[in-house]
Each structure stands twice: as C-alpha cells, then as structure tokens.
Design a protein around this motif. Structure first.
Motif, mmCIF file in Angstrom:
data_model
loop_
_atom_site.group_PDB
_atom_site.id
_atom_site.type_symbol
_atom_site.label_atom_id
_atom_site.label_comp_id
_atom_site.label_asym_id
_atom_site.label_seq_id
_atom_site.Cartn_x
_atom_site.Cartn_y
_atom_site.Cartn_z
ATOM 1 N N GLY A 1 62.266 114.330 34.617
ATOM 2 C CA GLY A 1 63.156 113.615 33.710
ATOM 3 C C GLY A 1 64.513 113.390 34.323
ATOM 4 N N SER A 2 65.519 113.234 33.469
ATOM 5 C CA SER A 2 66.896 113.121 33.951
ATOM 6 C C SER A 2 67.390 114.500 34.382
ATOM 7 C CB SER A 2 67.792 112.585 32.837
ATOM 8 O OG SER A 2 67.857 113.530 31.768
ATOM 9 N N GLN A 3 68.523 114.528 35.087
ATOM 10 C CA GLN A 3 69.077 115.816 35.522
ATOM 11 C C GLN A 3 69.317 116.725 34.314
ATOM 12 O OE1 GLN A 3 69.458 117.076 38.435
ATOM 13 N NE2 GLN A 3 69.422 115.367 39.881
ATOM 14 N N ALA A 4 69.933 116.156 33.284
ATOM 15 C CA ALA A 4 70.228 116.963 32.092
ATOM 16 C C ALA A 4 68.948 117.386 31.391
ATOM 17 C CB ALA A 4 71.127 116.171 31.140
ATOM 18 N N GLY A 5 67.980 116.467 31.291
ATOM 19 C CA GLY A 5 66.738 116.779 30.601
ATOM 20 C C GLY A 5 65.940 117.857 31.293
ATOM 21 N N VAL A 6 65.881 117.791 32.624
ATOM 22 C CA VAL A 6 65.146 118.796 33.387
ATOM 23 C C VAL A 6 65.790 120.167 33.231
ATOM 24 C CG1 VAL A 6 64.728 119.544 35.756
ATOM 25 C CG2 VAL A 6 64.059 117.248 35.036
ATOM 26 N N CYS A 7 67.115 120.213 33.306
ATOM 27 C CA CYS A 7 67.813 121.494 33.121
ATOM 28 C C CYS A 7 67.548 122.071 31.738
ATOM 29 C CB CYS A 7 69.314 121.315 33.340
ATOM 30 S SG CYS A 7 69.789 121.029 35.049
ATOM 31 N N GLU A 8 67.577 121.206 30.732
ATOM 32 C CA GLU A 8 67.337 121.667 29.358
ATOM 33 C C GLU A 8 65.916 122.204 29.193
ATOM 34 O OE1 GLU A 8 67.538 120.032 24.731
ATOM 35 O OE2 GLU A 8 67.887 118.667 26.403
ATOM 36 N N GLN A 9 64.932 121.486 29.753
ATOM 37 C CA GLN A 9 63.549 121.952 29.664
ATOM 38 C C GLN A 9 63.394 123.321 30.318
ATOM 39 O OE1 GLN A 9 60.668 118.998 31.124
ATOM 40 N NE2 GLN A 9 62.151 117.399 30.619
ATOM 41 N N ALA A 10 63.922 123.462 31.535
ATOM 42 C CA ALA A 10 63.786 124.721 32.267
ATOM 43 C C ALA A 10 64.460 125.867 31.531
ATOM 44 C CB ALA A 10 64.368 124.571 33.674
ATOM 45 N N GLU A 11 65.650 125.627 30.986
ATOM 46 C CA GLU A 11 66.364 126.687 30.261
ATOM 47 C C GLU A 11 65.621 127.095 28.990
ATOM 48 O OE1 GLU A 11 70.201 125.028 29.613
ATOM 49 O OE2 GLU A 11 70.846 125.248 31.708
ATOM 50 N N THR A 12 65.039 126.130 28.308
ATOM 51 C CA THR A 12 64.297 126.441 27.085
ATOM 52 C C THR A 12 63.057 127.266 27.397
ATOM 53 O OG1 THR A 12 65.062 124.374 26.084
ATOM 54 C CG2 THR A 12 63.183 125.451 25.045
ATOM 55 N N VAL A 13 62.332 126.862 28.446
ATOM 56 C CA VAL A 13 61.125 127.606 28.826
ATOM 57 C C VAL A 13 61.486 129.003 29.314
ATOM 58 C CG1 VAL A 13 59.200 127.692 30.454
ATOM 59 C CG2 VAL A 13 59.774 125.547 29.312
ATOM 60 N N GLU A 14 62.575 129.132 30.073
ATOM 61 C CA GLU A 14 62.992 130.456 30.547
ATOM 62 C C GLU A 14 63.313 131.382 29.377
ATOM 63 O OE1 GLU A 14 66.105 132.531 33.725
ATOM 64 O OE2 GLU A 14 66.306 130.401 33.218
ATOM 65 N N ALA A 15 63.989 130.847 28.365
ATOM 66 C CA ALA A 15 64.320 131.664 27.194
ATOM 67 C C ALA A 15 63.047 132.082 26.453
ATOM 68 C CB ALA A 15 65.244 130.891 26.263
ATOM 69 N N LEU A 16 62.110 131.160 26.300
ATOM 70 C CA LEU A 16 60.840 131.502 25.649
ATOM 71 C C LEU A 16 60.065 132.530 26.469
ATOM 72 C CD1 LEU A 16 59.443 128.057 24.386
ATOM 73 C CD2 LEU A 16 59.953 130.066 22.981
ATOM 74 N N ALA A 17 60.081 132.382 27.790
ATOM 75 C CA ALA A 17 59.350 133.304 28.657
ATOM 76 C C ALA A 17 59.841 134.731 28.481
ATOM 77 C CB ALA A 17 59.489 132.867 30.114
ATOM 78 N N ALA A 18 61.152 134.898 28.322
ATOM 79 C CA ALA A 18 61.703 136.242 28.106
ATOM 80 C C ALA A 18 61.145 136.859 26.828
ATOM 81 C CB ALA A 18 63.226 136.171 28.043
ATOM 82 N N ASP A 19 60.927 136.025 25.805
ATOM 83 C CA ASP A 19 60.366 136.520 24.553
ATOM 84 C C ASP A 19 58.934 136.993 24.710
ATOM 85 O OD1 ASP A 19 62.739 135.913 23.276
ATOM 86 O OD2 ASP A 19 62.046 133.961 22.530
ATOM 87 N N PHE A 20 58.241 136.487 25.737
ATOM 88 C CA PHE A 20 56.832 136.861 25.945
ATOM 89 C C PHE A 20 56.660 137.838 27.109
ATOM 90 C CE2 PHE A 20 56.476 132.990 23.461
ATOM 91 C CZ PHE A 20 55.460 133.302 22.573
ATOM 92 N N GLY A 21 57.737 138.530 27.466
ATOM 93 C CA GLY A 21 57.643 139.620 28.436
ATOM 94 C C GLY A 21 57.622 139.203 29.883
ATOM 95 N N ALA A 22 58.213 138.065 30.226
ATOM 96 C CA ALA A 22 58.205 137.598 31.613
ATOM 97 C C ALA A 22 58.852 138.620 32.541
ATOM 98 C CB ALA A 22 58.936 136.273 31.716
ATOM 99 N N LEU A 23 58.260 138.772 33.722
ATOM 100 C CA LEU A 23 58.791 139.701 34.717
ATOM 101 C C LEU A 23 59.828 139.033 35.617
ATOM 102 C CD1 LEU A 23 55.398 141.352 35.775
ATOM 103 C CD2 LEU A 23 57.069 142.202 34.106
ATOM 104 N N GLY A 24 59.969 137.735 35.490
ATOM 105 C CA GLY A 24 60.933 136.992 36.293
ATOM 106 C C GLY A 24 60.706 135.511 36.120
ATOM 107 N N PHE A 25 61.744 134.726 36.352
ATOM 108 C CA PHE A 25 61.669 133.264 36.235
ATOM 109 C C PHE A 25 62.463 132.702 37.402
ATOM 110 C CE2 PHE A 25 62.606 129.038 34.616
ATOM 111 C CZ PHE A 25 61.461 128.709 33.888
ATOM 112 N N ILE A 26 61.751 132.227 38.432
ATOM 113 C CA ILE A 26 62.386 131.813 39.681
ATOM 114 C C ILE A 26 62.302 130.298 39.815
ATOM 115 C CG2 ILE A 26 62.369 132.051 42.187
ATOM 116 C CD1 ILE A 26 60.923 134.750 41.752
ATOM 117 N N ALA A 27 63.431 129.631 39.922
ATOM 118 C CA ALA A 27 63.471 128.177 40.030
ATOM 119 C C ALA A 27 63.225 127.735 41.463
ATOM 120 C CB ALA A 27 64.815 127.655 39.545
ATOM 121 N N ALA A 28 62.620 126.552 41.611
ATOM 122 C CA ALA A 28 62.400 125.946 42.928
ATOM 123 C C ALA A 28 62.743 124.468 42.804
ATOM 124 C CB ALA A 28 60.957 126.135 43.367
#
Length: 468
Positions: free
Chosen positions: A289-316
C-alpha cells in the motif's frame, strides 16, 4: 498410494499417427526414452507413467493439428507445462501423446491502460513479471516454482498472494484453447464484465486439461505498490499463530501475504536457506500500500500479535531482506526434503473456511505428533489453506499405509468443516477418490460436461473424475 516409477516401455503409437506427427513437427516429435520419462511425472509422490511420444508445440495452430490427428486415432493427449504439479496431473495413465507447451513462451501483448496482458501458455510467472517491471506493473499469482501461466490456469493455482489478490479464477480474463475436436476457441472478450452466455473461462480454469488445452491466457495486472514491507513473528505454539491469523482476517486488515511455518519447517528452512529464525511456529507477513498504510497495517498486526503471545515481531522493510525471506518460503519443499534425503515428500493440502482453520489445524497437529516419520506444515493461512509434507520411505509399506491414512483423515476432517480436499494442488489422479465425497451427485453433472466436450475421452484421461 505412493508407488515406484513405472519403467519407460512404450506400447507405441499407431504407425500412421506417428508418421503424421513426425511430418508435422520434424524433430519436435520424439519417442526417446529420456523425453518420455521426463514428461511422465511432475514433482509429486505419484508413480511416473510415460507417454508413448512427446510433441513440442510452437503455436496454437500446431496444437490444434496435433489434437485433430490424435482424435482420428482415438489416442490420449496429456498437456504439459513446467512439470511442477503435485497430484499426478501429467502422468500418462493410458499412454498416448504428451503435448509440451513450454516453447510457446511469448508475451503477446501488454495493455497497461487496461491492466491486462495476453501470453502464450508456456510463459512463466517470473518471465511475465520481469517483462512488466519497467511498466510499474506485476502479476500477483505466486504458487512458488517455475510454473507456467497455462499450467496455473489449468490447475486454478493460487499461492502466497491469494489472501489479497485472489487466485487464477479471479485473475484470468480470457482463454484461447483447443477443443477435443481440434477447434480453436476464445472463451470471452477482454471486457471487465459480460453477461453473454455461459462462463467458459471459469469452466476451463481448473479443468486440468480434461476439457480443452489452454494455449493463450489473458490475465489481470496490478500496479506495483508504493510501499511493501514484511515481518516475521514467532509463537510458543501453532494454535497461537493460527488464532492471530483468524483475528487479522476477521478485523479486515488488508494483508497481502500471511504464511505459517511450523517448527519442523522452520528448522528445515534455517538449514537449507541459511537463515537464523527462531525454531518455533512462525508467521511471515507482507503488507502492500502507501507508506502510511503499510506502517499502519504492520503496527496493528504487531499489537494484535502481542495479545496472542508472540515471541517477537521482526520487520524486514528492505527489498533484499524480503526477497530472501520469500525465496526461503518458496524453497520449503526442497528444504523439508533435505531433512531426510533418501525419503520422498508426500505433499498434500486442504482448505477450510477461516472460522474452521483453528480446529482443523489443532486436530491435524495431533496426527503430526503421533506419526512415525517427520511431517512439516506450511500454509497460506490467510485464506484457510494449509499443506502437509510427509517425509516417507517409499519402500516401506508401513509408512505408505500410515501416510495414506493421515492424508485420508486430513481430507475428511476438512470436508466435515465444509472445506475442500484441495485448496490449490488440484485433483489430478491423486485426489480422485475424494471427489464424490466432496461433491456428491454434482460429480455426475461434471461427467456430463466432460462427455459433451470430450466424447472420445482423449483429453488427459484418468484425471479429475472418478471412474464409473
């Protein structure tokens, strides 16, 4: 059930047919054992069954001429692209002629203003995307290997991008095909929608060469996104990863890719692709997506992942890191195979509604834990599709029987959850036995379609439909 490859002993074509095909094609007609062996198998665990001859076609008109000759002699025909199929699609179960379309590899027309392109059946997805790159466009269907566009249409392929861009079903605009009588047809025009008659395009997409031979494909194109980023996220258990995926999809977050790798697969990928991923159940994400949209998607998924016990969230975010990550994902078949070099990989897949994904995988995990041989799990879980790779010794009858039972339970489990016996591998000859279980009386309607379009039964016989 897995069996040893059959010896390449040709029963021979009718002499008149062989002479006519040689006259038509010259050296592009061959009965050599090496050519026949190569064209009698894909990348599956199924026994290789060689055709009696191979014809290397160069044009749609040549395909039509070959089909007309075979029809006169009632000789079976098996279309062949890149040979990457996994369910015995290209095995010549009744001998006959294999038509190799790989030399029909021209990109015929690209129309950026209409976001579509027309290619010959032998063009690979990598080749098409290489041609499109300078135009800022791409073709999104990505099943992994060096698959041809014609083969992808014939098997209704999908792959890692399907959660956002759909499958070949949604991305084929029109087809040129050769019928069982050797007539050349075009299924529809290039208009974005039409109400004119039966939808022959959708009928042939996924028909696996049993209704007609696809020679040209017009596909939808998309603009290369302004921004692309990827992320790797590991979990203490597969159930945590699956629960996150369900939450992401149900939340409407427009992820482009979300892939699941279990512990065994991650270990194999680390060894084969020289990565250093945490050897735990892992999700690969990609956001477009756009720069802003991609950042928003990644941040939302990272926050949800923490709720489900993620051991880490590494961006590439950089292209090299993303390409290395997805190259490793596409190489999982070979990576898992390398864990047990003398074994054979029995690859199978199912697809279920997203709400049924968690229970289906949970029950499947119990089978994996109890198996006497290694089993890997990977999946395009964003659309409810996952795969098992069973590493078996093909010479051990006990392992063969155990693998068949696990595969049978997997399919029946998916069907009980209103899923399908295959999300993208197709039926071929390998999953014919599940067709009646999945479709019931509708199989007889399919049989009537086959009889109407191929009354002699010469197009890829022994595939898709169970015998009477």
């Amino acid at each position: 059930m897995l069996a040893r490859a059959q010896p390449s002993v040709s029963s021979g074509l009718p002499p008149a047919l062989a002479a006519a095909l040689e006259g038509l094609l010259g050296r592009r007609f061959t009965t050599s054992a090496a050519d026949r062996e190569h064209h009698g198998r894909g990348e599956s665990y199924h026994a290789g069954l060689a055709p009696d001859a191979v014809c290397y076609a160069g044009t749609t008109e040549e395909v039509a001429a070959i089909v007309r000759l075979c029809a006169v002699h009632r000789t079976p025909i098996v279309p062949f692209g890149a040979g990457t199929s996994l369910e015995g699609h290209v095995t010549a179960v009744r001998g006959g002629v294999c038509i190799d379309l790989s030399r029909m590899n021209a990109v015929l027309s690209v129309r950026p203003e209409d976001l579509d392109a027309t290619v010959q059946a032998g063009v690979t997805r990598q080749q098409l995307n290489s041609d499109l790159r300078d135009l800022g466009l791409f073709f999104p269907i990505d099943p992994g290997g060096e698959s041809t566009i014609g083969g992808m249409a014939a098997t209704r392929a999908s792959g890692t991008n399907a959660v956002r861009y759909g499958t070949m079903r949604e991305n084929v605009v029109s087809l040129t095909a050769v019928t069982a009588e050797g007539e050349i047809i075009r299924t529809t025009r290039r208009a974005r929608k039409s109400s004119a008659g039966y939808d022959l395009t959708r009928l042939l997409v996924g028909s696996e060469g049993t209704l007609a031979i696809i020679t040209e494909v017009t596909v939808r194109l998309y603009g290369i996104p302004e921004a692309i980023s990827a992320a790797v996220c590991s979990f203490p258990a597969v159930s945590n990863a699956v629960d996150l995926v369900v939450a992401v999809i149900q939340s409407g977050i427009p992820v482009a890719r979300v892939e699941l790798l279990d512990n065994t697969t991650v270990r194999a990928v680390n060894l084969y692709s020289k990565l250093a991923l945490n050897e735990a159940p892992t999700l690969f994400f990609e956001f477009h997506g756009s720069q802003a949209g991609v950042c928003e998607q990644a941040e939302t998924v990272e926050a949800l992942a923490a709720d489900f016990g993620a051991l880490g969230f590494i961006a590439a975010a950089d292209a090299d890191s993303r390409n290395r990550l997805w190259k490793a994902r596409h190489d999982t078949h070979y990576a898992v195979q390398a864990l047990r070099p003398n074994a054979k990989l029995w690859s199978t897949d199912v697809c279920v509604p997203i709400s049924a994904l968690a229970p289906c995988i949970a029950q499947t995990q119990a089978d994996i834990a109890d198996a006497s041989f290694p089993i890997s799990m990977v999946g395009h879980v964003g659309d409810g599709n996952f795969h098992l790779g069973l590493l078996i010794d093909p010479s051990d009858p006990r392992e063969l029987a155990e693998a068949a039972a696990i595969n049978d339970r997997l399919v029946r489990r998916a069907l009980e959850l209103d899923g399908t016996c295959t999300g993208e591998h197709g039926i071929g000859s390998g999953k014919i036995k599940f067709m009646r279980l999945e479709h019931g009386p509708a199989v007889e309607m399919m049989r009537k379609v086959k009889q109407a379009l191929d009354p002699l039964g010469i197009l890829n016989p022994g595939k898709v439909l169970p015998e009477d």
